[in-house]
Write an enzyme that holds these catalytic residues in place. Structure first.
Site, short mmCIF file in Angstrom:
data_model
loop_
_atom_site.label_atom_id
_atom_site.label_comp_id
_atom_site.label_asym_id
_atom_site.label_seq_id
_atom_site.Cartn_x
_atom_site.Cartn_y
_atom_site.Cartn_z
CB THR A 329 -0.97 -0.02 1.21
OG1 THR A 329 -1.66 -1.26 1.23
CG2 THR A 329 -1.98 1.10 1.16
CB SER A 393 -9.95 -1.94 3.15
OG SER A 393 -8.73 -1.25 3.26
CB SER A 394 -6.91 -2.43 7.80
OG SER A 394 -7.43 -3.63 8.28
N GLY A 414 0.39 -0.58 5.37
CA GLY A 414 0.78 -1.53 6.40
C GLY A 414 -0.19 -2.65 6.68
#
Length: 507
Positions: A329, A393-394, A414
């Site tokens: 990312t 998603s985070s 991350g």
């Protein structure tokens, strides 16, 4: 932002690019309105909940699913660039791609991180002809400092500059994406031209939590970022984090277990809200968080962190998810002279995504952010794969407001640790009085599912013995975030994460 995305897709292709997706948070300096745009990838209409299961209904191995066409969702970045420009663009659209095109044609030096990651992933990259020829010319991984050109990428950018995003979704580039996915020599996928043609960027309501008189705002479902960061901070609200300070093991006990509680709720309740009702308001309700915060009134680690029961007008009958979300990312934070602020996290998921290339860019493996299991003990998993659905998603692009004005723009790559990186940095800035560079540079301690990860080779390792004594299982490991942050006051101050390549720039 558009120029940065075009450039990073060239020089950092392992992390993000035109073959991936993104979440964008925009604060408009003139109107004071905050907008969040969801350009997360979508599952093909032919996908089923058993996409990543074997004949016995058991999940396949993670990288067996990742590598190849089966993991590729519909990319959202090209359409996001066009959508954002239509709303807020000022510069000439074509000019925004000129630098990236020039670097793609003239060449750029391979960065240390890119060279390291190519060597580490050489075996998987060698599976597919285009990736092998680009990253492993003559079978040898690219080296740091080697000059690399990408004429195919330059041509893709020229088409985007001339014709907009349409060719990526209904034209020749769309054809090439579908062909790459469906004819992959291993793990071919089911992506179709119809899937690309149906794709839309979605505007969703911002999700904001309260912390120390600030509003912590970000992207709602299918992102778990704003919810989890908001829950962590809300759980810490009753505690004197400023008084405890960053050198107190008690501070990190509180942060670690607050994160575990947030991840327990995330694993059970958060998914694409177009498919699954998500108790967003209940999860950030002050009363609910105060109740959950009482679990932290101890001197030792929680024996277990179980999901709570936030108030909601739907049944909460979901099974817990254990989807893997590995770190890669890119993140971009920008503030301009007009008072506009932008926080954007963009990704192809795993490093090098699916390892498939089309038209000079890598294709994502975002479908592996879904749960490989559709049910547990007969109870459905909210984040299971469904046609057209966006995987959870985070990513946590965040804008912090004080008196309805932005005071901090922040985010990080991350994987699922993004949530911990962002929450820690906000605590460091707001509670511990660190400037943004100090906050992003502060050694990481991150707890998601029980194991407390402390950043190897840093002062974070000194907390391993006291945290172990408190009952945590502790592991020292590299934690390569890529935080970028801007604090907004009388002057702008930028902070760039020393763990990755990048700097803060202003003019």
């Amino acid at each position: 932002m558009i120029a940065v995305v075009a450039g990073r897709g060239l020089v950092e292709p392992l992390s993000s690019g035109l073959g991936g997706g993104a979440f964008l948070i925009w604060y408009d300096g003139a109107s004071g309105i905050m907008t969040t745009l969801d350009a997360r990838e979508t599952a093909p209409m032919a996908a089923t909940p058993r996409l990543f299961q074997n004949a016995d209904g058991e999940p396949v191995g993670f990288f067996d699913a990742v590598v190849g066409g089966g993991s590729v969702g519909v990319p959202g970045v090209p359409l996001l660039l066009e959508e954002a420009y239509a709303r807020w663009g000022r510069a000439d659209w074509r000019e925004l791609f000129k630098d990236a095109i020039a670097h793609a044609e003239d060449g750029f030096p391979v960065s240390p991180r890119m060279a390291m990651m190519i060597e580490r992933d050489a075996e998987r990259l060698s599976t597919f002809r285009r990736a092998r020829n680009y990253f492993l010319p003559d079978g040898v991984p690219l080296k740091e400092g080697q000059i690399l050109t990408n004429p195919d990428y330059a041509q893709s950018l020229r088409i985007l500059a001339r014709d907009g995003a349409a060719p990526f979704y209904t034209g020749k580039i769309a054809n090439d994406i579908v062909t790459a996915v469906r004819t992959a020599p291993s793990n071919p996928g089911v992506l179709s031209r119809e899937d690309l043609a149906l794709y839309r960027v979605k505007e969703r309501p911002p999700v904001c939590g309260d912390y120390r008189g600030h509003k912590i705002c970000g992207m709602g479902p299918p992102s778990s970022g704003a919810l989890a960061v908001g829950q962590i901070l809300g759980l810490l609200e009753p505690f004197d984090m400023a008084g405890l300070g960053p050198q107190s093991a008690e501070s990190w006990r509180l942060i670690g277990d607050a994160s575990r509680l947030a991840f327990a709720d995330r694993g059970r309740y958060v998914a694409d809200s177009d498919y699954v009702p998500v108790p967003v308001e209940g999860m950030l309700d002050a009363g609910y968080l105060a109740q959950r915060s009482e679990l932290l009134q101890s001197t030792t680690a929680l024996d277990e962190a179980l999901p709570g029961e936030p108030e909601f007008d739907h049944a909460l009958n979901w099974a817990d998810d254990a989807a893997i979300e590995l770190p890669s990312t890119s993140h971009i934070s920008i503030v301009d002279r007009y008072g506009n602020a932008l926080s954007m996290t963009t990704t192809i998921e795993n490093a090098f995504g699916s390892r498939l290339m089309a038209r000079g860019f890598l294709l994502n493996n975002e479908l592996t952010d879904f749960s490989f299991r559709s049910h547990r003990d007969g109870v459905p998993v909210a984040n299971r794969i469904e046609p057209g659905k966006r995987p959870r998603s985070s990513m946590a692009p965040t804008i912090v407001l004080k008196d309805d004005k932005p005071v901090l723009v922040i985010g990080s790559p991350g994987g699922s640790r993004i949530i911990g990186y962002v929450a820690k940095s906000i605590v460091a800035h707001l509670d511990w009085g660190m400037d943004v560079q100090q906050a992003v540079s502060l050694p990481h301690l991150v707890n998601r599912f029980g194991t407390y990860d402390v950043e190897a080779g840093t002062g974070a390792e000194t907390f391993a013995p006291p945290l172990t004594a408190m009952g945590f299982e502790v592991e020292a490991r590299p934690l390569t975030s890529g935080l970028s942050a801007i604090s907004i006051g009388d002057v702008l101050q930028g902070g760039a994460d020393p763990r990755r390549e990048g700097i803060a720039l202003g003019e």
